[in-house]
Enzyme design. Structure first.
Site, PDB file in Angstrom:
ATOM      1  CE  LYS A 544      -1.739  -1.341   3.672  1.00  0.00           C
ATOM      2  NZ  LYS A 544      -3.418  -1.391   3.735  1.00  0.00           N
ATOM      3  CB  THR A 652      -9.802  -0.939  -1.986  1.00  0.00           C
ATOM      4  OG1 THR A 652      -8.637  -0.192  -2.205  1.00  0.00           O
ATOM      5  CG2 THR A 652     -10.861  -0.005  -1.692  1.00  0.00           C
TER       6      THR A 652
HETATM    7  C1  LIG Z   1      -5.674  -1.259  -4.062  1.00  0.00           C
HETATM    8  C2  LIG Z   1      -4.692  -0.427  -4.531  1.00  0.00           C
HETATM    9  C3  LIG Z   1      -4.044   0.335  -3.317  1.00  0.00           C
HETATM   10  C4  LIG Z   1      -5.098   0.670  -2.237  1.00  0.00           C
HETATM   11  O1  LIG Z   1      -4.526  -0.239  -1.110  1.00  0.00           O
HETATM   12  P1  LIG Z   1      -4.937   0.146   0.330  1.00  0.00           P
HETATM   13  O2  LIG Z   1      -4.117  -1.113   1.148  1.00  0.00           O
HETATM   14  O3  LIG Z   1      -6.120   0.173   0.593  1.00  0.00           O
HETATM   15  O4  LIG Z   1      -4.095   1.359   0.791  1.00  0.00           O
HETATM   16  C5  LIG Z   1      -3.046   1.309  -3.535  1.00  0.00           C
HETATM   17  N1  LIG Z   1      -2.317   1.042  -4.589  1.00  0.00           N
HETATM   18  C6  LIG Z   1      -2.825  -0.046  -5.656  1.00  0.00           C
HETATM   19  C7  LIG Z   1      -1.708  -0.059  -6.684  1.00  0.00           C
HETATM   20  C8  LIG Z   1      -3.565  -0.773  -5.388  1.00  0.00           C
HETATM   21  O5  LIG Z   1      -3.983  -1.519  -6.237  1.00  0.00           O
END
Ligand SMILES: *Cc1c(COP(=O)(O)O)cnc(C)c1O
Length: 810
Positions: A544, A652
């Site tokens: 993330k 997400t």
């Molecule tokens: C899903 C996604 C995020 C969001 O991740 P979180 O754990 O919810 O912060 C960020 N970057 C990419 C490339 C993603 O696919």
């Protein structure tokens, strides 16, 4: 065009010769990608035209999702999947001597977003088209996406992401749909027949040219549009020179450069507020160009403008596109002849707003003076909205100056964009139940009191087509074999898997798929790091954006503690663990960059220490992006969702891991709370402070990080290793900022406070993993419940509860 493998192969060969003049034997993967991509776009072309024709003929209500970010990633695989030709093409290419997977790698990963917010917008577009809704994206065609991250000597280095260097086979430039956006200048006021007329004079004009990308829905021939705007100079010399007030060619070049910079870079700040003039220009550019084009489309319907709210919904993804509000007011009043009250009624019935954060540094504010100079007419309209709103507050809460100061749109010579968005929207939604609750009860309490029906929750979601069907085809296949294929259109039917959670043969198949996904990731890591990872170790993953509140620091401090334990007791009994990180830090976010360096330093020490005997391995995979996420997530055993409770609005990433069978170690934050509600204590590893406790500490104090340091020998040992010479601290002071943030700045994100409970929960995971059958059972239960987090579910709720739209059957 082609509906079977043999025709596909024939058309493909003809194209290769016709377009590139190459026989098959000389074609590279890049050639194959370009030919295949153009074939697919053309194949979608007639459905695209039909969809638009249908919308126009029916006069269906259209939703426009305004977002400064669309993190769409690669499109080829998903488009093949949604068009139902993935297997046909895969086999056809194999016959021709190519591998679809290698061909997919040729596509640039469109990184026109920072993280969760931009990825959400991309998942929503997929669900809108797949559920046959008339919903489109409005964005900016940045020439450079989010920077490419390299790790050099453990440090993050940023390289420009010139993604358009490769031809973008998906986009279509629509020269004929260009519009003009106006900046600077002054406003002249005249009175005519007792009414005020406002005229924008001496402005600088910018040409906005749209590039359309077809958004191909699954199975129903439904194709919507993502319209991304590019900024170009006005080329007619007479007008330009008039604007510039001179004949100096250098002035023209200067103007051209300044104009083109508007759509040059995506701002690489995740959640942190960036107060730059260029960013404000980008925001207005998107809002004005998007609205003009929407109103032109509406104009072709030959309906009175009073009908607008019945035919068009405008949604703003966070406050970045809030200027659609004053821009729509401007057009309705200055160009369509409406008075204030009617323009206001139309605007507020059209606009809805999603709030993504309660981090105060991320709540956008613009200096009033900057708005006044750059957007003089918009400034007047915002002032008037504020004056009327404050008037309403005064009559509703007479004498309550404090409340008015807290709620005003303009305050302290700044425009508070969230307040403007709330006041002018008919719906304001948070992105998970907990987040919405905090908005209503704390951050936006006064607004909720005033507009109790305006606030609502729409928990985020992810498209199961990209994150399961495409990223984990073997798992998707097993689900088909066990419960049939209805779940593809009704993902909540994945719940049917739960009846197999104790079925030994089903468990074995689930475990086998996970192991093969882990092997594939191990091969990837080997290709990048030259190290072979044990696929039987626990793959423990945190990927993330890097941010203090997401607490990658807690993860790495635990790993240092684990290292200390093994050094003390080399025969310590534990299941081998592979810790995998992926994270970009905003280039100006120094603490975050130091944490990346710390992770890499610890990785270096631990991975090369023979005493550890491979019990712990740590890898930081560079350049975390959508395509990398698709490789990593299906291979994860453990999903790290460890933000300080109350700080992660939804998350997400947590949902993607759940859908792919990873078990979550997490705090009661964001959508983790709803995951827990479904799977229960047995199938998730919760730890740490609850949101209420964190918010109470912020409000009333009472937390002293140094007490934890002094009271817990493990914490003291680990923190001291950051600043005293040893394997981790190599005679430099580079980790002192981290140490000070925890002790001298009293650990704003409660890393030390949650340390003990995190360590304990990690031990539970170690023990739980040893019981393979139980672990796999938990994994199946997670997969079964994950359908609820499909963005199809989320989007149906936006459609019925906010936008009032229905599927359009072609
Ligand atoms: C899903 C996604 C995020 C969001 O991740 P979180 O754990 O919810 O912060 C960020 N970057 C990419 C490339 C993603 O696919």
């Amino acid at each position: 065009m082609f509906n079977d493998k043999e025709t596909f192969k024939q058309v493909f060969r003809e194209r290769l010769i016709g377009n590139l003049g190459k026989p098959l034997a000389e074609a590279s993967n890049a050639d194959v990608y370009n030919i295949l991509g153009s074939m697919i776009r053309e194949r979608a072309g007639s459905n695209w035209a039909d969809t638009n024709q249908k919308y126009k003929a029916d006069k269906d209500k259209q939703v426009y999702y305004f977002s400064m970010e669309f993190l769409i990633g690669r499109l080829l695989g998903n488009n093949l999947l949604n068009m139902g030709v993935l297997e046909l093409v895969r086999e056809g290419l194999t016959d021709l001597g190519f591998t679809l997977q290698d061909v997919e790698e040729e596509e640039a990963d469109a990184g026109l977003g920072n993280g969760g917010l931009g990825r959400l917008a991309a998942c929503f577009l997929d669900s809108l088209a797949s559920l046959q809704y008339a919903g489109h994206g409005c964005g900016i065609r940045y020439k450079y996406g989010l920077f490419e991250q390299k790790i050099v000597d453990g440090y993050q280095v940023e390289l420009p992401d010139y993604w358009l260097q490769k031809d973008n086979v998906w986009e279509v430039r629509r020269e004929d749909k260009a519009v003009e956006v106006r900046f600077w200048g002054r406003v002249e006021t005249d009175a005519k027949d007792g009414e005020l007329i406002f005229t924008h004079k001496d402005y600088e004009a910018v040409r906005a040219v749209p590039y359309d990308i077809p958004i191909i829905g699954a199975d129903h021939r439904h194709v919507n549009t993502l319209r991304n705007w590019s900024a170009e100079s006005i080329t007619q010399p007479s007008r330009t020179l008039g604007v510039l007030g001179g004949t100096d060619y250098h002035k023209y070049l200067e103007y051209k450069r300044s104009v083109e910079s508007i759509s040059e870079f995506l701002y690489p700040d995740d959640t942190e507020y960036e107060g730059k003039l260029l960013r404000l220009k980008q925001q207005y550019f998107l809002c004005s160009a998007g609205l003009q084009s929407i109103l032109r489309t509406f104009g072709k319907l030959d309906l009175p403008y009073e009908e607008l709210p019945n035919k068009v919904a405008l949604h703003i993804n966070d406050t970045h596109p809030t200027l659609v509000i004053p821009e729509l007011m401007r057009i309705l009043m200055d160009e369509k002849g409406f008075g204030w009250d009617q323009a206001w009624d139309i605007t507020t019935r059209m606009v809805s707003y999603t709030n993504h954060t309660i981090l105060s540094e991320a709540l956008e504010k613009w200096p009033l003076q900057m708005v006044k100079e750059l957007l003089p007419r918009i400034f007047l309209i915002i002032e008037e909205i504020n004056a009327r709103f404050c008037g309403e507050l005064m009559s509703r809460y007479p004498g309550d100056q404090d409340r008015i100061a807290q709620m005003a749109i303009i305050h302290d010579d700044q425009v508070r964009m969230a307040h403007l968005a709330i006041v002018a929207s008919h719906s304001v939604n948070g992105v998970a139940a907990l987040h919405t609750d905090i908005l209503k009860k704390r951050e936006m309490r006064l607004f909720n009191e005033m507009y109790p029906h305006r606030f609502n929750n729409k928990t985020n979601g992810i498209t199961h087509r990209r994150w399961l069907l495409h990223a984990n085809p073997e798992l998707a296949g097993l689900i088909n074999d066990s419960i049939g294929t209805r779940w593809k259109h009704h993902p909540q039917e994945m719940i049917g898997l739960i009846k197999y959670c104790e079925d030994a043969s089903f468990q074995e198949q689930i475990a086998g798929i996970k192991r093969r996904n882990k092997l594939r990731l191990a091969e990837y890591i080997n290709s990048k790091h030259g190290v072979w990872v044990d696929p039987d170790s626990i793959f423990d993953v945190q990927v993330k954006r890097l941010h203090a509140y997401k607490r990658q620091l807690l993860n790495i401090l635990h790993i240092i503690h684990l290292y200390n334990q093994i050094k003390d007791n080399p025969s310590m009994d534990m299941v081998p663990r592979t810790f995998i990180f992926g994270a970009k830090a905003a280039p100006s976010y120094h603490l975050a960059k130091r944490i990346i360096k710390l992770i890499n330093t610890v990785a270096d020490v631990v991975n090369n220490d023979p005493d550890i005997k491979g019990k712990v391995k740590i890898f930081f995979l560079e350049n975390y992006s959508v395509s990398l996420a698709e490789k990593i997530i299906p291979a994860a055993d453990v999903s790290e969702q460890i933000s300080t409770a109350s700080k992660e609005a939804s998350g997400t990433g947590n949902m993607k891991f759940m859908m792919n069978g990873a078990l979550t170690i997490g705090t009661m934050d964001g959508a983790n709370v709803e995951m827990h509600e479904m799977v229960g204590d047995n199938n998730m590893f919760l730890f740490g402070l609850r949101a209420e406790q964190v918010l109470d500490y912020y409000q009333h104090g009472g937390y002293n990080a140094r007490d934890v340091y002094n009271g817990d020998g493990r914490v003291k040992e680990v923190l001291d290793q950051l600043i005293t010479p040893g394997p981790i601290c190599n005679h430099t002071q580079e980790f002192e900022t981290i140490y000070h943030s925890l002790l001298d700045n009293n650990d704003e994100f409660f890393v030390l406070k949650d340390f003990a409970s995190y360590v304990e929960t990690q031990v539970e995971i170690d023990l739980a993993y040893r019981n393979r059958k139980e672990w796999v059972k938990k994994s199946i239960i997670n997969i079964g419940h994950s359908g609820k987090f499909s963005s199809d579910n989320t989007i149906s709720r936006y459609a019925s509860e906010i936008w009032n739209i229905h599927p359009v059957l072609l």
